[in-house]
Design a protein around this motif. Structure first.
Motif, PDB file in Angstrom:
ATOM      1  N   ARG A 104      35.451   5.099  35.881  1.00 30.04           N
ATOM      2  CA  ARG A 104      34.728   4.350  36.913  1.00 30.04           C
ATOM      3  C   ARG A 104      35.623   4.271  38.137  1.00 30.04           C
ATOM      4  NH1 ARG A 104      32.801  -1.622  35.448  1.00 30.04           N
ATOM      5  NH2 ARG A 104      35.036  -1.955  35.472  1.00 30.04           N
ATOM      6  N   ASP A 105      35.031   4.497  39.286  1.00 27.08           N
ATOM      7  CA  ASP A 105      35.766   4.453  40.551  1.00 27.08           C
ATOM      8  C   ASP A 105      36.459   3.091  40.678  1.00 27.08           C
ATOM      9  OD1 ASP A 105      36.503   4.371  43.302  1.00 27.08           O
ATOM     10  OD2 ASP A 105      34.901   5.782  43.785  1.00 27.08           O
ATOM     11  N   ARG A 159      35.007  11.905  43.215  1.00 26.45           N
ATOM     12  CA  ARG A 159      34.199  10.695  43.413  1.00 26.45           C
ATOM     13  C   ARG A 159      32.710  11.016  43.402  1.00 26.45           C
ATOM     14  NH1 ARG A 159      38.238   7.563  47.509  1.00 26.45           N
ATOM     15  NH2 ARG A 159      39.197   6.279  45.895  1.00 26.45           N
ATOM     16  N   ARG A 215      37.282   1.571  43.207  1.00 26.86           N
ATOM     17  CA  ARG A 215      36.774   0.830  44.357  1.00 26.86           C
ATOM     18  C   ARG A 215      35.553  -0.021  44.014  1.00 26.86           C
ATOM     19  NH1 ARG A 215      35.530   5.585  48.417  1.00 26.86           N
ATOM     20  NH2 ARG A 215      34.346   6.110  46.560  1.00 26.86           N
ATOM     21  N   LYS A 216      34.941   0.220  42.864  1.00 26.61           N
ATOM     22  CA  LYS A 216      33.721  -0.523  42.493  1.00 26.61           C
ATOM     23  C   LYS A 216      34.063  -1.885  41.912  1.00 26.61           C
ATOM     24  CE  LYS A 216      30.577   3.007  42.825  1.00 26.61           C
ATOM     25  NZ  LYS A 216      30.554   3.302  44.211  1.00 26.61           N
ATOM     26  N   ASP A 276      25.696   1.316  33.651  1.00 27.09           N
ATOM     27  CA  ASP A 276      26.808   0.359  33.686  1.00 27.09           C
ATOM     28  C   ASP A 276      27.889   0.749  34.711  1.00 27.09           C
ATOM     29  OD1 ASP A 276      27.982   2.530  32.419  1.00 27.09           O
ATOM     30  OD2 ASP A 276      28.485   1.444  30.585  1.00 27.09           O
ATOM     31  N   GLY A 277      27.687   1.867  35.417  1.00 24.35           N
ATOM     32  CA  GLY A 277      28.641   2.300  36.423  1.00 24.35           C
ATOM     33  C   GLY A 277      29.726   3.232  35.907  1.00 24.35           C
ATOM     34  N   TRP A 278      29.771   3.447  34.609  1.00 26.00           N
ATOM     35  CA  TRP A 278      30.776   4.321  34.006  1.00 26.00           C
ATOM     36  C   TRP A 278      30.213   5.739  33.842  1.00 26.00           C
ATOM     37  CZ3 TRP A 278      35.783   2.922  32.830  1.00 26.00           C
ATOM     38  CH2 TRP A 278      36.075   1.559  32.917  1.00 26.00           C
ATOM     39  N   SER A 279      31.079   6.733  34.011  1.00 27.16           N
ATOM     40  CA  SER A 279      30.693   8.135  33.861  1.00 27.16           C
ATOM     41  C   SER A 279      31.412   8.752  32.671  1.00 27.16           C
ATOM     42  CB  SER A 279      31.094   8.935  35.107  1.00 27.16           C
ATOM     43  OG  SER A 279      30.498   8.408  36.248  1.00 27.16           O
ATOM     44  N   ALA A 293      27.164   8.804  36.863  1.00 22.96           N
ATOM     45  CA  ALA A 293      27.328   7.422  36.387  1.00 22.96           C
ATOM     46  C   ALA A 293      26.103   6.937  35.621  1.00 22.96           C
ATOM     47  CB  ALA A 293      27.608   6.494  37.561  1.00 22.96           C
ATOM     48  N   GLU A 315      29.988   9.564  40.772  1.00 23.63           N
ATOM     49  CA  GLU A 315      28.801   8.877  41.277  1.00 23.63           C
ATOM     50  C   GLU A 315      27.515   9.516  40.743  1.00 23.63           C
ATOM     51  OE1 GLU A 315      27.205   8.845  45.682  1.00 23.63           O
ATOM     52  OE2 GLU A 315      29.121   7.770  45.562  1.00 23.63           O
TER      53      GLU A 315
END
Length: 76
Positions: free
Chosen positions: A72-73, A10, A75-76, A20-23, A17, A14
């Motif tokens: 992407r996590d 995680r 939980r997001k 856009d929140g994607w890694s 990332a 994070e």
């Protein structure tokens, strides 16, 4: 079930990332190798992508005709 592994994955997601929140999974793998002595082999997997999928911690998206994995996590 391994709390250390979950935290490591995680944190890597994070830290790498994009806006856009994607890694990008390869950036995550680089982050992990630079910040720990982690090996996917110790968890019974040949590739980081297999461990990521099995963990169910992340949404997975394949881009560039399926050649690049983004996560992407959940939980997001």
């Amino acid at each position: 079930g391994d709390a250390g592994l979950v935290k490591l994955l995680r944190t890597a997601a994070e830290q790498t990332a994009e806006d856009d929140g994607w890694s990008n999974m390869s950036k995550m793998a680089s982050y992990i190798s630079n910040n720990s002595s982690f090996s996917v082999i110790n968890y019974g997997y040949k590739k980081m992508s297999d461990l990521i999928r099995a963990s169910e911690l992340f949404e997975v998206q394949m881009r560039n005709d399926g050649s690049v994995m983004y996560v992407r996590d959940v939980r997001k």
